[in-house]
Design a protein around this motif. Structure first.
Motif: not given
Length: 176
Positions: A73-74, A77, A79, A94, A96-98
């Protein structure tokens, strides 16, 4: 509400980081957590392929546990799952890296129906936390000293707890 913490110089350190109020009284702690002895030894290698970032902390009646999601899942990006326990009641959220450019990191924190944006500005040493929908400033983390990194947390609304803010900032500080 204002809190002060001193982050470790070495990002692989797993010592407890004391969270103090303005009067220098300890109100909680946060620390990096490793899943097993292999991860503790693995951090000394010059290259780390499977370096998971997990954080655990306690403050007043809150307990926070931030765990990185699986490799699959990573892939595109990063998570993290955030588990907050308050008086025996657990909630899961959650992160998340944006981030598009590593000099301007940005994390999105999805909590219940709201989303929050953590923007770290390296040039003026601040991390601002905004609500995504309304651009209301919820909190601010200011870096007062670089070595060792002393941070001051100013919470402006009651949407986020200070342990959440410091935990997510600590994750952001380890990654970027």
């Amino acid at each position: 509400m204002e809190l002060v913490a001193t982050l470790p110089i070495w990002k692989y350190s797993n010592r407890k980081i004391s969270i103090d109020d303005v009067k220098k009284l300890e109100v909680g702690y946060i620390q990096r957590k490793f899943n097993g002895p292999f991860e503790k030894v693995h951090r000394f290698l010059p290259f780390s392929i499977n370096d998971k970032i997990n954080v655990f902390g306690e403050m007043e009646k809150y307990t926070i546990e931030i765990t990185e999601q699986s490799f699959k899942s990573n892939l595109f990006n990063l998570k993290w799952n955030v588990l907050i326990t308050k008086d025996g009641f657990q909630e899961e959220f959650l992160i998340e890296d944006k981030t598009k450019v590593s000099t301007n990191p940005r994390l999105d924190y999805h909590k219940q129906a709201a989303s929050y944006i953590f923007k770290k500005d390296a040039f003026n040493r601040t991390c601002s936390i905004f609500m995504k929908e309304s651009n209301i400033l919820c909190a601010e983390v200011t870096i007062e000293k670089l070595v060792p990194m002393n941070v001051r947390i100013k919470v402006k609304t009651d949407d986020l707890t200070s342990i959440e803010i410091l935990g997510i900032f600590y994750i952001m500080n380890i990654v970027y």
